[in-house]
Design an enzyme around this catalytic site. Structure first.
Site, PDB file in Angstrom:
ATOM      1  N   HIS A 111       0.781  -1.309   0.095  1.00 31.54           N
ATOM      2  CA  HIS A 111       0.105   0.126  -0.135  1.00 31.54           C
ATOM      3  C   HIS A 111       0.763   1.129  -0.060  1.00 31.54           C
ATOM      4  O   HIS A 111       0.533   2.258   0.316  1.00 31.54           O
ATOM      5  CB  HIS A 111      -0.970   0.071   1.128  1.00 31.54           C
ATOM      6  CG  HIS A 111      -1.977  -0.880   1.187  1.00 31.54           C
ATOM      7  ND1 HIS A 111      -2.932  -1.291   2.177  1.00 31.54           N
ATOM      8  CD2 HIS A 111      -2.573  -1.881  -0.031  1.00 31.54           C
ATOM      9  CE1 HIS A 111      -3.805  -2.300   1.729  1.00 31.54           C
ATOM     10  NE2 HIS A 111      -3.334  -2.447   0.508  1.00 31.54           N
ATOM     11  N   THR A 179      -4.576  -7.727  11.082  1.00 36.39           N
ATOM     12  CA  THR A 179      -5.288  -7.130  10.015  1.00 36.39           C
ATOM     13  C   THR A 179      -6.625  -7.620  10.091  1.00 36.39           C
ATOM     14  O   THR A 179      -7.003  -8.807  10.668  1.00 36.39           O
ATOM     15  CB  THR A 179      -4.598  -7.760   8.772  1.00 36.39           C
ATOM     16  OG1 THR A 179      -5.489  -6.980   7.551  1.00 36.39           O
ATOM     17  CG2 THR A 179      -4.661  -8.975   8.467  1.00 36.39           C
ATOM     18  N   LEU A 205      -5.686  -9.521  17.784  1.00 39.08           N
ATOM     19  CA  LEU A 205      -5.971  -9.076  18.824  1.00 39.08           C
ATOM     20  C   LEU A 205      -7.353  -9.932  19.119  1.00 39.08           C
ATOM     21  O   LEU A 205      -7.642 -10.444  20.412  1.00 39.08           O
ATOM     22  CB  LEU A 205      -6.177  -7.680  19.045  1.00 39.08           C
ATOM     23  CG  LEU A 205      -6.456  -6.926  20.627  1.00 39.08           C
ATOM     24  CD1 LEU A 205      -5.467  -7.538  21.551  1.00 39.08           C
ATOM     25  CD2 LEU A 205      -6.618  -5.552  20.549  1.00 39.08           C
TER      26      LEU A 205
HETATM   27  N1  APR Z   1      -2.264  -6.785  18.311  1.00 42.86           N
HETATM   28  C1  APR Z   1      -2.769  -7.842  17.296  1.00 42.86           C
HETATM   29  N2  APR Z   1      -3.851  -7.088  16.512  1.00 42.86           N
HETATM   30  C2  APR Z   1      -4.326  -6.107  16.919  1.00 42.86           C
HETATM   31  C3  APR Z   1      -3.629  -5.079  18.110  1.00 42.86           C
HETATM   32  C4  APR Z   1      -2.655  -5.827  18.482  1.00 42.86           C
HETATM   33  N3  APR Z   1      -1.847  -4.853  19.530  1.00 42.86           N
HETATM   34  N4  APR Z   1      -4.401  -4.083  17.960  1.00 42.86           N
HETATM   35  C5  APR Z   1      -5.382  -4.250  16.976  1.00 42.86           C
HETATM   36  N5  APR Z   1      -5.264  -5.209  16.478  1.00 42.86           N
HETATM   37  C6  APR Z   1      -6.080  -5.894  14.977  1.00 42.86           C
HETATM   38  C7  APR Z   1      -7.561  -5.284  15.505  1.00 42.86           C
HETATM   39  O1  APR Z   1      -8.261  -6.365  15.948  1.00 42.86           O
HETATM   40  C8  APR Z   1      -8.057  -5.516  13.811  1.00 42.86           C
HETATM   41  O2  APR Z   1      -8.426  -6.845  13.176  1.00 42.86           O
HETATM   42  O3  APR Z   1      -5.747  -5.421  14.237  1.00 42.86           O
HETATM   43  C9  APR Z   1      -6.544  -5.240  12.989  1.00 42.86           C
HETATM   44  C10 APR Z   1      -6.541  -3.779  12.499  1.00 42.86           C
HETATM   45  O4  APR Z   1      -7.517  -3.673  11.666  1.00 42.86           O
HETATM   46  P1  APR Z   1      -7.713  -2.439  10.483  1.00 42.86           P
HETATM   47  O5  APR Z   1      -7.685  -1.535  11.370  1.00 42.86           O
HETATM   48  O6  APR Z   1      -8.720  -2.611   9.411  1.00 42.86           O
HETATM   49  O7  APR Z   1      -6.442  -2.416   9.620  1.00 42.86           O
HETATM   50  P2  APR Z   1      -5.792  -3.188   8.429  1.00 42.86           P
HETATM   51  O8  APR Z   1      -6.545  -4.487   8.402  1.00 42.86           O
HETATM   52  O9  APR Z   1      -4.233  -3.157   8.267  1.00 42.86           O
HETATM   53  O10 APR Z   1      -6.510  -2.410   7.198  1.00 42.86           O
HETATM   54  C11 APR Z   1      -6.027  -2.990   5.970  1.00 42.86           C
HETATM   55  O11 APR Z   1      -7.166  -0.811   4.962  1.00 42.86           O
HETATM   56  O12 APR Z   1      -7.893   1.133   5.137  1.00 42.86           O
HETATM   57  C12 APR Z   1      -7.112   0.436   4.519  1.00 42.86           C
HETATM   58  O13 APR Z   1      -4.989   0.713   3.470  1.00 42.86           O
HETATM   59  C13 APR Z   1      -5.659   0.842   4.701  1.00 42.86           C
HETATM   60  O14 APR Z   1      -3.724  -1.004   4.878  1.00 42.86           O
HETATM   61  C14 APR Z   1      -5.208  -0.696   5.478  1.00 42.86           C
HETATM   62  C15 APR Z   1      -6.157  -1.554   4.983  1.00 42.86           C
END
Ligand code: APR
Length: 240
Positions: A111, A179, A205
């Protein structure tokens, strides 16, 4: 197995949460403060470039705060790469540089990257550690070139997909960390890994919407689950 295990890891914002960077969809996440369509699409950049520059300049500035450092999960993945060499590939949806600062080298930023600016004219990326806007001269096409955040916005093609798809087709193990599994094509990687016969593990998490698609799903903070999981792999494979 007559070769080193081939491992593909996918990380998301959750792996950087304990380093102090906001995720997108958790409480108080980035998408609670901004609408995607206002700051993360080509149309948003065309309509209101100053807001888009400010959004990424703020995130770049936050990333460079002294308290924002890699955590044990980032370091554990760097250790796994050192053990596996070119049998390992780290694909991250994150645009921070915490994997690199933890020592990872085999990293694909599908990304894009915060610490980079892209010339709208040439398409070239330039390492960039400070703020920039529409008036910032571009190093390659000045004075005509305009810089944009070197981020893959919604509706744009993620980077290095050929390399990612090839690695998934050969993987023995696929690990998704931090993620929510809501954004494609990354959300489709677990199925691609399964189609190639790889074992799949989710370390998150809390269970993501996709956790049922994984062979194994562990819950907990990445700074605890990832080092323990990596240690277990290295012992299982008798790799120090
Ligand atoms: N340890 C492990 N997991 C965690 C922690 C932690 N300390 N804190 C949060 N999480 C988990 C949450 O439960 C959630 O499932 O990380 C995940 C974050 O999810 P998102 O906020 O949706 O982030 P992500 O999956 O990276 O988003 C993907 O979406 O908006 C676009 O381009 C952006 O790259 C991003 C993509």
């Amino acid at each position: 197995m007559n070769h080193k295990p081939r491992v593909v890891v996918l990380t998301g914002a959750g792996i950087s949460a304990e380093s102090g960077l906001k995720t997108f969809r958790d409480n108080d996440g980035l998408w609670e403060q901004h609408r995607v369509e206002d700051v993360a699409t080509p149309e948003a950049f065309a309509a209101n470039p100053d807001l888009v520059y400010r959004f990424y300049n703020q995130r770049r500035e936050q990333l460079q705060m002294p308290e924002v450092v890699p955590n044990a999960a980032h370091r554990a993945l760097a250790r796994l790469e050192r053990a596996l060499g070119d049998s390992f590939l780290l694909v991250t949806q994150n645009v921070d540089d915490l994997h690199e600062r933890a020592g990872s080298n085999r990293v694909v930023h599908m990304h894009g990257r915060l610490l980079s600016a892209r010339c709208c004219t040439s398409g070239l990326s330039h390492t960039w550690n400070s703020g920039f806007d529409a008036l910032t001269p571009c190093p390659c096409c000045s004075p005509s070139g305009q810089l944009r955040p070197d981020i893959v916005w919604f509706g744009e093609m993620p980077l290095q997909m050929d390399r990612i798809i090839l690695a998934l087709s050969r993987a023995d193990l696929f690990i998704a960390i931090g993620t929510s599994g809501q954004v494609y094509p990354a959300a489709g990687f677990v199925q691609m890994a399964a189609d190639s016969g790889a074992r799949s593990v989710e370390l998150n998490l809390q269970p993501s919407d996709q956790c049922g698609m994984f062979d194994e799903s562990q819950q907990g903070p990445a700074s605890a689950t990832v080092p323990a999981f990596v240690e277990g792999l290295l012992q299982q494979w008798s790799i120090s």
